[in-house]
Design a protein around this motif. Structure first.
Motif, PDB file in Angstrom:
ATOM      1  N   UNK A   1       0.841  -1.203   0.000  1.00 46.75           N
ATOM      2  CA  UNK A   1       0.000   0.000   0.000  1.00 46.75           C
ATOM      3  C   UNK A   1       0.872   1.247   0.000  1.00 46.75           C
ATOM      4  N   UNK A   2       1.881   1.252   0.881  1.00 48.69           N
ATOM      5  CA  UNK A   2       2.790   2.389   1.001  1.00 48.69           C
ATOM      6  C   UNK A   2       3.567   2.618  -0.300  1.00 48.69           C
ATOM      7  N   UNK A   3       3.959   1.534  -0.951  1.00 46.37           N
ATOM      8  CA  UNK A   3       4.778   1.628  -2.157  1.00 46.37           C
ATOM      9  C   UNK A   3       4.010   2.218  -3.332  1.00 46.37           C
ATOM     10  N   UNK A   4       2.768   1.797  -3.517  1.00 46.14           N
ATOM     11  CA  UNK A   4       2.013   2.199  -4.700  1.00 46.14           C
ATOM     12  C   UNK A   4       1.102   3.400  -4.472  1.00 46.14           C
ATOM     13  N   UNK A   5       0.787   3.693  -3.217  1.00 44.68           N
ATOM     14  CA  UNK A   5      -0.119   4.829  -2.945  1.00 44.68           C
ATOM     15  C   UNK A   5       0.283   5.472  -1.616  1.00 44.68           C
TER      16      UNK A   5
ATOM     17  N   UNK B   1      -1.081   7.134   3.848  1.00 43.59           N
ATOM     18  CA  UNK B   1      -1.038   8.151   4.896  1.00 43.59           C
ATOM     19  C   UNK B   1      -2.438   8.502   5.371  1.00 43.59           C
ATOM     20  N   UNK B   2      -3.383   8.641   4.434  1.00 49.06           N
ATOM     21  CA  UNK B   2      -4.760   8.955   4.785  1.00 49.06           C
ATOM     22  C   UNK B   2      -5.425   7.807   5.546  1.00 49.06           C
TER      23      UNK B   2
ATOM     24  N   UNK C   1      -4.044   6.049   7.703  1.00 50.81           N
ATOM     25  CA  UNK C   1      -3.509   5.987   9.054  1.00 50.81           C
ATOM     26  C   UNK C   1      -2.346   5.039   9.242  1.00 50.81           C
ATOM     27  N   UNK C   2      -1.767   4.577   8.146  1.00 47.08           N
ATOM     28  CA  UNK C   2      -0.598   3.706   8.280  1.00 47.08           C
ATOM     29  C   UNK C   2       0.594   4.517   8.786  1.00 47.08           C
ATOM     30  N   UNK C   3       1.464   3.907   9.575  1.00 42.53           N
ATOM     31  CA  UNK C   3       2.642   4.619  10.100  1.00 42.53           C
ATOM     32  C   UNK C   3       3.687   4.817   9.002  1.00 42.53           C
ATOM     33  N   UNK C   4       3.516   5.872   8.222  1.00 38.98           N
ATOM     34  CA  UNK C   4       4.352   6.112   7.053  1.00 38.98           C
ATOM     35  C   UNK C   4       5.827   6.215   7.418  1.00 38.98           C
TER      36      UNK C   4
END
Length: 286
Positions: A161-165, A170-171, A173-176
């Motif tokens: 999720x972090x890699x592609x979006x 971030x929206x 609530x993942x710990x970016x």
């Protein structure tokens, strides 16, 4: 006769260790390199690998573990890049270029100073010495590979999720910041594990080339990682055998085999091969 060619190198313990550690490095570099390539951060791997040189030198001067010193220096370089990006108008690629140059130059200076009073092989740090790996180094590489693989498996969905979006993650609530720093740790660990095999100069090729080859052949990230790991393993083993029979430097031989696979995929990939007629190419999924 062909079976003898495969078995003959295995009678030597140093070749057994070299083949094993090369296989592990082929796996770990492909797993981590897939994220670097998809995020278009290939240069970051190069920056971290070259930034490790002063860490190696300082650790040697202090009598500490040189690979721990390399790991710390690699992480420190990413923090500096983040700081420059956050506190100036410079883009990330400019910050990477500055840190890359500064750390690598500092490393060369420190090693030159060390060489005045100590016999230290600069060539070994730059291009690897896989034939000289010890059983302990094989063990350490296996541990790093296992840790990296486990982390990727456990946090695969979050990293995907972090890699592609990035903004979506971030929206959501993942710990970016945690994911970003964790990815830097994985990259640094992979590079440290690869130093004996291909060295500081060539580690970038092993990080990116197998993953880039797989990216031309398959569409899903998990398949890029799996196929990339297979290509990395085959490249490492084939390169070691070429090194053994033709008296070639091991690291460059491994890299050139990987480049050969990439060249084939670039020319003949069903999706994007330049020698495949456009009407025969598979259309990528939306």
């Amino acid at each position: 006769m062909s079976l003898e060619l495969l078995i003959d190198p295995l009678q030597y313990n140093f070749m057994q260790r070299a083949l094993l550690v090369s296989t592990l490095v082929g796996i770990i570099c492909s797993l981590v390199g897939s994220y670097l390539m998809v995020q278009r951060l290939s240069l970051l791997g190069d920056v971290i690998s070259h930034s490790m040189l002063p860490g190696l030198a300082i650790a040697f001067m202090l009598g500490a573990n040189i690979y721990l010193g390399a790991f710390i220096a690699g992480i420190f370089s990413t923090l500096i890049i983040a700081g420059i990006k956050a506190r100036s108008r410079l883009k990330e690629d400019a910050a990477m270029g500055i840190v890359f140059s500064a750390f690598f130059a500092l490393g060369i200076i420190l090693i030159t100073i060390i060489q005045k009073d100590n016999r230290i092989d600069l060539f070994h740090f730059l291009f690897g010495n896989v034939l000289g790996v010890t059983a302990g180094e094989v063990r350490d590489t296996a541990i790093i590979t296992l840790i990296v693989a486990l982390v990727i498996i456990l946090f695969y969905k979050e990293l995907l999720f972090y890699t592609f979006d990035y903004e979506g993650a971030q929206a959501a609530g993942l710990p970016i910041n945690f994911l970003n720093f964790g990815l830097m740790l994985l990259i640094a660990g992979a590079i440290v594990a690869s130093l004996n095999t291909v060295g500081v100069i060539l580690v970038m090729a092993l990080l990116i080339t197998p993953s880039a080859t797989a990216y031309l052949l398959v569409k899903r990230l998990h398949w890029v990682m799996i196929l990339g790991a297979m290509i990395g393993i085959i490249s490492s083993i084939t390169g070691m055998y070429l090194s053994y029979y033709f008296n070639l430097p091991s690291g460059p031989a491994i890299v050139m085999v990987a480049i050969g696979f990439f060249s084939l995929a670039f020319c003949f990939s069903p999706q994007e091969g330049i020698f495949i007629p456009s009407q025969r190419r598979n259309k990528p999924k939306a």
